[in-house]
Design a protein around this motif. Structure first.
Motif, PDB file in Angstrom:
ATOM      1  N   MET A   1     -14.680 -13.085  16.824  1.00 23.21           N
ATOM      2  CA  MET A   1     -14.039 -12.882  15.082  1.00 23.21           C
ATOM      3  C   MET A   1     -14.324 -11.183  15.074  1.00 23.21           C
ATOM      4  O   MET A   1     -15.318 -10.491  15.481  1.00 23.21           O
ATOM      5  N   MET A   2     -13.370 -10.715  14.212  1.00 24.24           N
ATOM      6  CA  MET A   2     -13.539  -9.105  13.782  1.00 24.24           C
ATOM      7  C   MET A   2     -14.649  -8.832  13.040  1.00 24.24           C
ATOM      8  O   MET A   2     -14.974  -9.712  12.209  1.00 24.24           O
ATOM      9  N   LEU A   3     -15.369  -7.851  13.128  1.00 25.32           N
ATOM     10  CA  LEU A   3     -16.599  -7.394  12.330  1.00 25.32           C
ATOM     11  C   LEU A   3     -15.972  -7.165  11.095  1.00 25.32           C
ATOM     12  O   LEU A   3     -16.353  -7.502   9.586  1.00 25.32           O
ATOM     13  N   LEU A   4     -14.887  -6.295  10.836  1.00 23.67           N
ATOM     14  CA  LEU A   4     -14.305  -5.967   9.473  1.00 23.67           C
ATOM     15  C   LEU A   4     -12.610  -6.103   9.378  1.00 23.67           C
ATOM     16  O   LEU A   4     -12.150  -5.709  10.529  1.00 23.67           O
ATOM     17  N   GLU A   5     -12.073  -6.563   8.645  1.00 20.52           N
ATOM     18  CA  GLU A   5     -10.507  -6.706   8.619  1.00 20.52           C
ATOM     19  C   GLU A   5     -10.202  -6.301   7.097  1.00 20.52           C
ATOM     20  O   GLU A   5     -10.633  -6.992   6.274  1.00 20.52           O
ATOM     21  N   LEU A   6      -9.223  -5.526   7.141  1.00 20.49           N
ATOM     22  CA  LEU A   6      -8.339  -5.395   5.775  1.00 20.49           C
ATOM     23  C   LEU A   6      -7.020  -5.946   6.172  1.00 20.49           C
ATOM     24  O   LEU A   6      -6.152  -5.644   7.013  1.00 20.49           O
ATOM     25  N   ARG A   7      -6.768  -7.112   5.219  1.00 19.72           N
ATOM     26  CA  ARG A   7      -5.568  -7.832   5.206  1.00 19.72           C
ATOM     27  C   ARG A   7      -4.611  -7.510   4.010  1.00 19.72           C
ATOM     28  O   ARG A   7      -4.829  -7.538   3.080  1.00 19.72           O
ATOM     29  N   ASN A   8      -3.586  -6.684   4.497  1.00 19.87           N
ATOM     30  CA  ASN A   8      -2.448  -6.518   3.384  1.00 19.87           C
ATOM     31  C   ASN A   8      -3.111  -5.813   2.347  1.00 19.87           C
ATOM     32  O   ASN A   8      -2.793  -6.342   1.181  1.00 19.87           O
ATOM     33  N   ALA A  29      -2.067   4.022  -4.496  1.00 16.86           N
ATOM     34  CA  ALA A  29      -2.761   4.716  -3.542  1.00 16.86           C
ATOM     35  C   ALA A  29      -2.578   4.446  -2.008  1.00 16.86           C
ATOM     36  O   ALA A  29      -2.483   5.366  -1.207  1.00 16.86           O
ATOM     37  N   VAL A  30      -2.870   3.120  -1.857  1.00 15.23           N
ATOM     38  CA  VAL A  30      -2.699   2.353  -0.518  1.00 15.23           C
ATOM     39  C   VAL A  30      -1.901   1.281  -0.812  1.00 15.23           C
ATOM     40  O   VAL A  30      -1.744   0.427  -1.549  1.00 15.23           O
ATOM     41  N   LYS A  31      -0.977   1.171   0.488  1.00 15.59           N
ATOM     42  CA  LYS A  31       0.053   0.032   0.349  1.00 15.59           C
ATOM     43  C   LYS A  31       0.055  -0.826   1.598  1.00 15.59           C
ATOM     44  O   LYS A  31      -0.123  -0.357   2.705  1.00 15.59           O
ATOM     45  N   GLN A  32      -0.262  -2.180   1.567  1.00 18.90           N
ATOM     46  CA  GLN A  32      -0.202  -3.162   2.558  1.00 18.90           C
ATOM     47  C   GLN A  32      -1.012  -2.709   3.780  1.00 18.90           C
ATOM     48  O   GLN A  32      -0.399  -2.576   4.956  1.00 18.90           O
ATOM     49  N   ILE A  33      -2.170  -2.187   3.397  1.00 11.09           N
ATOM     50  CA  ILE A  33      -3.091  -1.625   4.756  1.00 11.09           C
ATOM     51  C   ILE A  33      -3.721  -2.992   5.467  1.00 11.09           C
ATOM     52  O   ILE A  33      -4.177  -3.949   5.065  1.00 11.09           O
ATOM     53  N   ASN A  34      -3.336  -2.854   6.996  1.00 11.09           N
ATOM     54  CA  ASN A  34      -3.868  -3.755   7.723  1.00 11.09           C
ATOM     55  C   ASN A  34      -4.774  -3.005   8.802  1.00 11.09           C
ATOM     56  O   ASN A  34      -4.380  -2.011   9.457  1.00 11.09           O
ATOM     57  N   LEU A  35      -6.096  -3.324   8.997  1.00 13.84           N
ATOM     58  CA  LEU A  35      -6.820  -2.443   9.798  1.00 13.84           C
ATOM     59  C   LEU A  35      -8.051  -3.683  10.283  1.00 13.84           C
ATOM     60  O   LEU A  35      -8.441  -4.383   9.584  1.00 13.84           O
ATOM     61  N   GLN A  36      -8.447  -3.397  11.395  1.00 14.12           N
ATOM     62  CA  GLN A  36      -9.359  -4.263  12.113  1.00 14.12           C
ATOM     63  C   GLN A  36     -10.409  -3.476  12.902  1.00 14.12           C
ATOM     64  O   GLN A  36     -10.007  -2.389  13.417  1.00 14.12           O
ATOM     65  N   ILE A  37     -11.756  -3.759  12.614  1.00  7.21           N
ATOM     66  CA  ILE A  37     -12.771  -3.189  13.511  1.00  7.21           C
ATOM     67  C   ILE A  37     -13.511  -4.223  14.237  1.00  7.21           C
ATOM     68  O   ILE A  37     -14.185  -4.944  13.715  1.00  7.21           O
ATOM     69  N   LYS A  38     -13.825  -4.183  15.415  1.00  6.37           N
ATOM     70  CA  LYS A  38     -14.698  -4.765  16.285  1.00  6.37           C
ATOM     71  C   LYS A  38     -16.046  -4.402  16.456  1.00  6.37           C
ATOM     72  O   LYS A  38     -16.299  -3.025  16.140  1.00  6.37           O
TER      73      LYS A  38
END
Ligand SMILES: Nc1ncnc2c1ncn2[C@@H]1O[C@H](COP(=O)(O)OP(=O)(O)OP(=O)(O)O)[C@@H](O)[C@H]1O
Length: 258
Positions: A1-8, A29-38
């Motif tokens: 499982m991802m520790l932190l996830e930004l979905r859209n 300011a921000v648009k459809q951001i997808n970001l994951q941190i393990k």
């Protein structure tokens, strides 16, 4: 499982209405951001001024609400009501650029470090002192500074106190928002080396926000480039051949010229 996830994740700030009869305009300011941190990973977020970097930090810290999308910490959406701020801050800490405003001017370093330790862990005096000493060692600060006020410290020392204060909570993630940008190059390198060691020792994750590609090179496992509110590139090695976006190529030219 991802520790932190930004979905859209999208954040729109409402602007002042020009007319009562027209819909209120918004600034995205921000648009459809997808970001994951393990767990144990350091992700760099690089972009120019106004590209949306701090907005992302504020959304993760719940200092702003998301317009659409979700931010998920270890499987739990953080923008839900049952996620209390204190619970969130146990997992994620933020270190700002401006160390002066994050340190209480009337508190000595000892009190500054004791405060989060007492808030999150019930420690007896001896344990509290041992934890303070341990934090000082981690951030390589001399114990003689414990009795000083923030204004009696250098910029680099203040930033180390801010990092120690964040580490005191034993978070899983620390977000650094331009945290070392105002320091001279030597102090920047020292702090980056220190953060690298801490990350190895504590298996902590970092989101390292900066406008400077160079500072990500030593520390980050992965780098994401944000341009006008959108992630335009993600890479894990500084191989210019793989860069597809013109802004990343420009960043890299600047990086090579230094
Ligand atoms: N409260 C707000 N209301 C309206 N617009 C905002 C607000 N906060 C930020 N913005 C706008 O959102 C965009 C992104 O801002 P943000 O602070 O996230 O950029 P940044 O990449 O962190 O910039 P810098 O590196 O200069 O700090 C900018 O155009 C900014 O003017």
């Amino acid at each position: 499982m991802m520790l932190l996830e930004l979905r859209n994740v999208t954040k729109e700030y409402p602007l002042r209405a020009r007319s009562l009869f027209k819909p209120r305009p918004c600034h995205t300011a921000v648009k459809q951001i997808n970001l994951q941190i393990k767990k144990g990973e350091c992700v760099g977020l690089v972009g120019e001024s106004g590209s949306g970097k701090s907005t992302i930090a504020k959304l993760i810290m719940k200092m702003e609400s998301v317009t659409t999308g979700q931010i998920i910490l270890s499987g739990h959406p953080i923008h839900e009501r049952n996620m209390k701020d204190l619970k969130l801050y146990k997992h994620i800490q933020l270190v700002f650029q401006d160390s002066s405003s994050s340190l209480h001017p009337k508190m000595k370093v000892r009190q500054i470090l004791a405060e989060p330790l007492c808030n999150y862990f019930s420690l007896e005096n001896a344990m509290l002192e041992a934890s303070i000493q341990e934090l000082l060692m981690l951030v390589k600060l001399d114990a003689s500074l414990l009795n000083r006020y923030p204004h009696q410290l250098s910029g680099g020392q203040k930033q180390r106190v801010c990092i120690a204060k964040a580490l005191a909570v034993k978070p899983e993630i620390i977000i650094f928002d331009e945290s070392i940008a105002s320091l001279d190059q030597h102090s920047q390198i020292e702090i980056i080396n220190m953060l690298k060691l801490i990350k190895q020792k504590q298996k902590i994750s970092y989101l390292f926000i900066t406008h400077d590609l160079k500072s990500t090179q030593k520390l980050c496992d992965r780098v994401m480039v944000i341009y006008q509110g959108e992630i335009v590139e993600a890479f894990s090695s500084m191989d210019s051949h793989q860069f597809s976006h013109p802004y990343t190529r420009l960043l890299f030219q600047d990086f090579e010229a230094k």
